[in-house]
Every structure is written in structure tokens, then in C-alpha cells.
Design a protein around this motif. Structure first.
Motif, short mmCIF file in Angstrom:
data_model
loop_
_atom_site.label_atom_id
_atom_site.label_comp_id
_atom_site.label_asym_id
_atom_site.label_seq_id
_atom_site.Cartn_x
_atom_site.Cartn_y
_atom_site.Cartn_z
N ALA A 1 0.90 -1.22 -0.06
CA ALA A 1 -0.03 0.11 0.05
C ALA A 1 0.83 1.21 0.06
CB ALA A 1 -0.95 0.00 1.19
N VAL A 2 2.01 1.25 0.91
CA VAL A 2 2.87 2.25 0.82
C VAL A 2 3.51 2.44 -0.57
CG1 VAL A 2 5.03 3.17 1.77
CG2 VAL A 2 3.19 2.16 3.32
N PHE A 3 3.89 1.24 -1.06
CA PHE A 3 4.52 1.44 -2.27
C PHE A 3 3.50 2.19 -3.47
CE2 PHE A 3 4.83 -1.16 -6.24
CZ PHE A 3 6.17 -0.70 -6.67
N GLY A 4 2.71 1.66 -3.49
CA GLY A 4 1.31 2.07 -4.37
C GLY A 4 1.11 3.46 -4.39
N SER A 5 1.14 3.94 -3.17
CA SER A 5 0.81 5.32 -2.85
C SER A 5 1.80 6.18 -3.59
CB SER A 5 0.72 5.33 -1.36
OG SER A 5 -0.47 4.86 -1.02
N LEU A 6 3.23 5.87 -2.90
CA LEU A 6 4.21 6.44 -3.48
C LEU A 6 4.30 6.72 -5.18
CD1 LEU A 6 7.07 5.29 -1.17
CD2 LEU A 6 6.22 7.75 -1.33
N LEU A 7 4.16 5.39 -5.53
CA LEU A 7 4.28 5.21 -7.11
C LEU A 7 3.20 6.23 -7.91
CD1 LEU A 7 5.67 3.79 -9.23
CD2 LEU A 7 4.11 1.95 -9.30
N ILE A 8 2.09 6.13 -7.48
CA ILE A 8 0.96 6.94 -8.03
C ILE A 8 1.30 8.61 -7.67
CG2 ILE A 8 -1.37 7.87 -7.64
CD1 ILE A 8 -2.12 4.66 -7.02
N ALA A 9 1.57 8.78 -6.45
CA ALA A 9 2.28 10.26 -6.28
C ALA A 9 3.25 10.51 -7.06
CB ALA A 9 2.30 10.48 -4.95
N ILE A 10 4.23 9.70 -7.16
CA ILE A 10 5.50 10.15 -8.34
C ILE A 10 5.03 10.43 -9.75
CG2 ILE A 10 7.51 9.23 -9.34
CD1 ILE A 10 8.04 7.86 -6.31
N TYR A 11 4.11 9.55 -10.16
CA TYR A 11 3.79 9.46 -11.72
C TYR A 11 2.90 10.96 -11.66
CZ TYR A 11 5.40 5.82 -14.64
OH TYR A 11 5.99 4.95 -15.29
N ALA A 12 2.25 11.32 -10.67
CA ALA A 12 1.34 12.37 -10.78
C ALA A 12 2.02 13.62 -10.99
CB ALA A 12 0.28 12.31 -9.69
N LEU A 13 3.06 13.71 -10.07
CA LEU A 13 3.93 14.94 -10.05
C LEU A 13 4.86 14.73 -11.29
CD1 LEU A 13 5.13 14.55 -6.38
CD2 LEU A 13 3.49 16.40 -7.31
N LEU A 14 5.26 13.84 -11.75
CA LEU A 14 6.18 13.72 -13.01
C LEU A 14 5.42 14.14 -14.31
CD1 LEU A 14 8.21 10.46 -12.71
CD2 LEU A 14 8.99 12.80 -12.40
N GLY A 15 4.16 13.90 -14.22
CA GLY A 15 3.28 14.09 -15.34
C GLY A 15 2.84 15.72 -15.57
N HIS A 16 2.76 15.97 -14.08
CA HIS A 16 2.28 17.52 -14.05
C HIS A 16 3.61 18.52 -14.20
CE1 HIS A 16 -0.01 20.74 -12.73
NE2 HIS A 16 0.80 21.42 -11.64
#
Length: 508
Positions: free
Chosen positions: A364-379
Motif C-alpha cells: 500500500a505504501v509502495f503503490g501510494s508513492l508510485l501514484i504520487a510520483i507519476y502524478a507529479l512527474l506528469g504535471h
């Protein structure tokens, strides 16, 4: 104990707090064209193309696409030195966008020497013969009328001595050299014509600015053209020569040619003096007042402003994805990912019991970090999440689950060897982490090589695999180790059916 619990809460807070932050700020991962629909083009330049030329070509492509509009955050990147990947998610006018990035050759302004109506160049002669009177091909009779059809035979002469680059049948230029005379088709409101154009008098490098606009006085769409100092002199000479011919004469036109295609052929205005031309380095190209004139002005301004690409590209691959197919792919990918996570969680909980709870929280921690990183990289960086990237993430989840299995099996071995639960958790991590680090390093190296040596969807897979593998190392060190230590010192981890010894087959 307290220090480890605080560290555990900090890591979890960063992961889940970051996920909550991007959600509240409405920052979402940027989806690639295979998840939202669009067009992907792979362009290949000659092997000896200079890297600086490639960079310049990409900048021209990017500027053209931005001016065309209707594309949601296009991505244009160089891969492998001479390959350009162009991704156009959500593109509205696909053909217009492809033309904008694919046109190569040389932008030139050329004098019109002659205009020939029809579909054939002036070098081709056409003769028409009719059968002698009285010879009939077909007769249809009825009770009151007789209709006679007389055949007409048309013979087209094929050029015996064809100039280089000219088709011998149509008489049209098929391989345009801006430094020679060319016979190019031109589509007008009155039909098709072939313009004979002379060598280029000036090129796109002589244009400093071109902006579309609407002339409120004449109520017509125009392109306001600004030229360089040298370009202004060349344009004055070119228009001065054209102004020597009367209004309506095709030789009063200036052909704007890009990649062997006539983009526009405006006529020099009546008030321009012969031998003087349009001076001052500025000019206005009038395109008319009809509804299509606005788009024509926009497109012509883009072409004049950014000129042509400095190198000839070949379209190696064109991939089109509909918006419906993209949304279906995203939905199926999400369903597959969630189903896989649930299945992994159930198996880990049943087999490793309380240690499985550590794995579920860690994922769950791994998935949350991954989603947040992809959102920030995309933005902030324009990084897109593609279907191949989703596949890479699913593979990485398997790698992460494997890391937990390696660690948990080491804990079980230590417990069977007689160690206490806290000691087994600590020693098991020290032994397992070396294996986890070695395996993840190999995955990172593989992802790096894929990123450097490939193009297109494979790079999306490599990026997601690389990011997820780095996160696996971080989560294992910062979260899993602390979570297992806290569990080993709690009653839940030491006693009962759900405990760590029970998972190892030990009863304590």
C-alpha cells in the motif's frame, strides 16, 4: 521502540500524505495516447544526422504542433540518436498534425512562369481525334427517336526526353529541387492547374515572423509577414519582377512551396510598382473572407514562421488509438491490477499470517508513492503513463511481492534455527536485503538499458519498471524493516495462530 514506530509513521505519512495531496490538488497521472486515444509516429533520420540538427528539428516539430492546437500535451523526444518519437494524445485533426510534423524539404518563395489548366504539365501534349462522319459506335432506337453516340479517341503523348525529377506521363515534378524549374499542381477555387515555377528566389530562413490576423477594413483574413534584412531585399526584387505583369496574369503570382507542394500562390497587389516591389521588409498576404480562410491563415503562418525541417525524416511507424479503445485499455488495466493486488494480499495473509499484514501495508505504501510520483512527474515534467507502463508497474508489484517472500522465508529459517522472534526479524532482514538489493539492481540495469536503446512503448515499460524497482528498495529499507521489527515486539507477532512462529511452523 518509540524511535522505530515514529520512523514507520513518517514513511507511511509521506506515502499516504503525498497521495492525498495530489488528490486534493487535482494532480493526476498524465495518461499516454494508448490510454486516452491519439496518434503515435516514429520518424527516422539518416544515420549520419548531426545531433544538433536533430534537436533543431524536434524544436520545429514541437512549435508546429503547439500552433496547430487540438493536441493534449504532445510528447516529442529523440531516441537512439536518429529516431524521433512523436506522441499526440487526444489529437483532434490527425492529418493536420501529421502534416505539421512530417513536412520536410525546403520552404521557398518562387516566381510563377506559367499556368496550365488541368492535371498535366505543359511539357505533355494531348491530341484528340474523332472517327470520320457516319461511323457510329452505338445506335439506340425506340418507337419515336434514334440516338447516335460517336466515339472520341484521345491520345496523350509521353515525353521522350523527360527532365530529371519529372514524371514522363503526367509531366508533373515528383522530386522537387528548389534550385531548378518545377511543374507543380495547384488547387484553386476554380479547379486544378499546374504552375511552372522558377528556381527559389528566397527561403524560409529569410522570414523572421509570420502572424495570422483579420483585416477589419477589408474584412479578410491575412498573414502579416516580416522578413530579415536580406530577405526584405530579395522579396522586393522578386515582387518587383512579378509586378511587371498585368493583374490576372499568372506570372504576377509568387508561389510559396514546401516539400514540393504549393502552399499558397498569392498575387502581387495592383499598387506595387514594377521594378520596385514590396519594400520595407514587411508584407501582407491576403487569403479572403470565406470560412476556410481563417484556418488557411493559421496554417500558412505556422509554415512560414517555422519553415521546414532541416533533415528529411522517414515515417517508420504510425499507430492510431481511438479514445474508446484507450479508455477500455485503462479500465481493463486497472481491473487487472486491482485483482492481482487482492490475490497477492490474500495469499500472503494466508501463508505468512501476521507477516502478510506487513506485506499488505508495504505494498500500500509502495503503490501510494508510485501514484504520487507519476502524478507529479506528469504535471511538472510531462511524463506519461502508457499501457506498457501499467504493465511495467504490474511486473514491479510482482518483484516487490518477491522481495517480501525472500525476507519472510529468511525470518522463518532463523526461527527454525532457534532465534527469538525479534532476533529472527533483525537477522533475517540483514541476510535477505543483500539478495533483494542484488536482484533489484539487475532489474534497474535492465530497465536502464531498455530506456537507452529502445523507442516507443518499450521505454514506457522501462521507465515504470525502473521507478518501481527503486521504490521497492526504498520501501524495503525504510518501511518493511521497521514494520517487521515492530510486529516482532508485539503480541500479534509473537503469539497465537496469526504470529510469526506459527507461520514458520513453530509453536511458542
Amino acid at each position: 521502540m518509540l524511535r522505530r514506530v515514529i520512523g514507520l509513521l513518517i514513511v507511511a505519512g509521506i506515502a499516504w500524505g503525498g497521495l492525498a495531496a495530489v488528490y486534493l490538488l487535482d494532480i493526476e497521472p498524465k495518461l499516454g495516447l494508448d490510454l486516452q486515444g491519439g496518434t503515435s509516429v516514429v520518424l527516422t533520420a539518416p544515420d549520419d544526422t548531426d545531433p544538433d540538427v536533430m534537436e533543431y528539428a524536434v524544436e520545429i516539430m514541437r512549435s508546429r504542433i503547439e500552433d496547430v492546437g487540438g493536441v493534449q500535451e504532445p510528447e516529442i523526444s529523440i531516441s537512439g540518436g536518429t529516431t524521433v518519437l512523436v506522441q499526440l494524445p487526444g489529437v483532434q485533426n490527425e492529418q493536420q498534425a501529421l502534416d505539421a510534423i512530417g513536412r520536410t524539404g525546403r520552404l521557398s518563395f518562387r516566381p510563377v512562369l506559367e499556368s496550365t489548366p488541368g492535371l498535366q504539365g505543359p511539357l505533355v501534349t494531348t491530341t484528340t481525334t474523332e472517327p470520320p462522319a457516319g461511323e457510329e459506335d452505338a445506335v439506340e432506337e425506340s418507337a419515336s427517336t434514334t440516338a447516335t453516340t460517336v466515339a472520341t479517341t484521345t491520345t496523350t503523348a509521353i515525353l521522350a526526353d523527360t527532365p530529371e525529377g519529372v514524371d514522363p506521363i503526367s509531366g508533373l515534378t515528383v522530386s522537387d529541387d528548389p534550385d531548378t524549374v518545377a511543374y507543380l499542381p495547384n488547387f484553386t477555387l476554380f479547379g486544378m492547374e499546374v504552375l511552372t515555377v522558377g528556381p527559389a528566389a528566397m527561403t524560409g530562413s529569410d522570414v523572421s515572423q509570420a502572424l495570422p490576423g483579420f483585416n477589419s477594413v477589408s474584412a479578410q483574413w491575412v498573414v502579416n509577414l516580416s522578413l530579415t534584412s536580406e530577405g526584405g531585399d530579395l522579396f522586393a526584387e522578386l515582387t518587383g519582377e512579378a509586378a511587371a505583369y498585368p493583374i490576372g496574369d499568372p506570372r504576377r503570382q509568387i508561389a510559396i512551396v514546401l516539400d514540393g507542394q504549393i502552399i499558397a500562390s498569392p498575387q502581387v497587389a495592383e499598387d506595387v510598382a514594377a521594378g520596385v516591389g514590396i519594400t520595407g521588409g514587411d508584407a501582407i498576404i491576403t487569403l479572403g473572407a470565406d470560412p476556410a480562410a481563417e484556418d488557411q491563415a493559421q496554417n500558412l503562418a505556422v509554415i512560414l514562421r517555422y519553415g521546414s525541417l532541416p533533415v528529411a525524416f522517414e515515417r517508420s511507424q504510425v499507430e492510431k488509438v481511438s479514445a474508446t479503445l484507450g479508455s477500455d485499455s485503462l479500465r481493463i488495466g486497472l481491473i487487472s491490477g486491482i485483482a492481482g493486488l487482492v490475490l497477492v494480499a490474500v495469499v500472503l495473509l494466508l501463508y505468512y499470517r501476521s507477516l502478510g499484514l506487513v506485506a499488505v501495508l508495504g505494498i500500500a505504501v509502495f503503490g501510494s508513492l508510485l501514484i504520487a510520483i507519476y502524478a507529479l512527474l506528469g504535471h511538472y515534467q510531462g511524463v506519461t503513463l502508457t499501457l506498457a507502463g501499467v504493465t511495467g508497474i504490474i511486473v514491479a508489484v510482482g518483484i516487490t511481492a518477491d522481495s517480501y517472500i525472500v525476507y519472510f522465508e529468511r525470518i522463518k529459517d532463523e526461527l527454525r534455527a532457534g532465534r527469538t522472534v525479534p532476533s529472527a526479524a533483525a537477522q533475517g532482514f540483514r541476510t535477505a536485503f543483500r539478495t533483494i538489493l542484488t536482484a533489484d539492481t539487475v532489474s534497474i540495469l535492465g530497465a536502464t538499458l531498455l530506456w537507452l536503446l529502445t523507442v516507443g512503448a518499450v521505454r514506457g515499460f522501462a521507465l515504470s519498471l525502473g521507478i518501481a524497482t527503486v521504490l521497492d528498495i526504498f520501501v524495503a529499507r525504510a518501511f518493511t524493516r521497521r514494520a517487521a521489527w515492530v510486529l516482532a515486539h508485539s503480541p500479534l507477532g509473537r503469539k497465537g495462530w496469526f504470529s510469526m512462529p506459527a507461520a514458520a511452523g513453530e509453536s511458542r
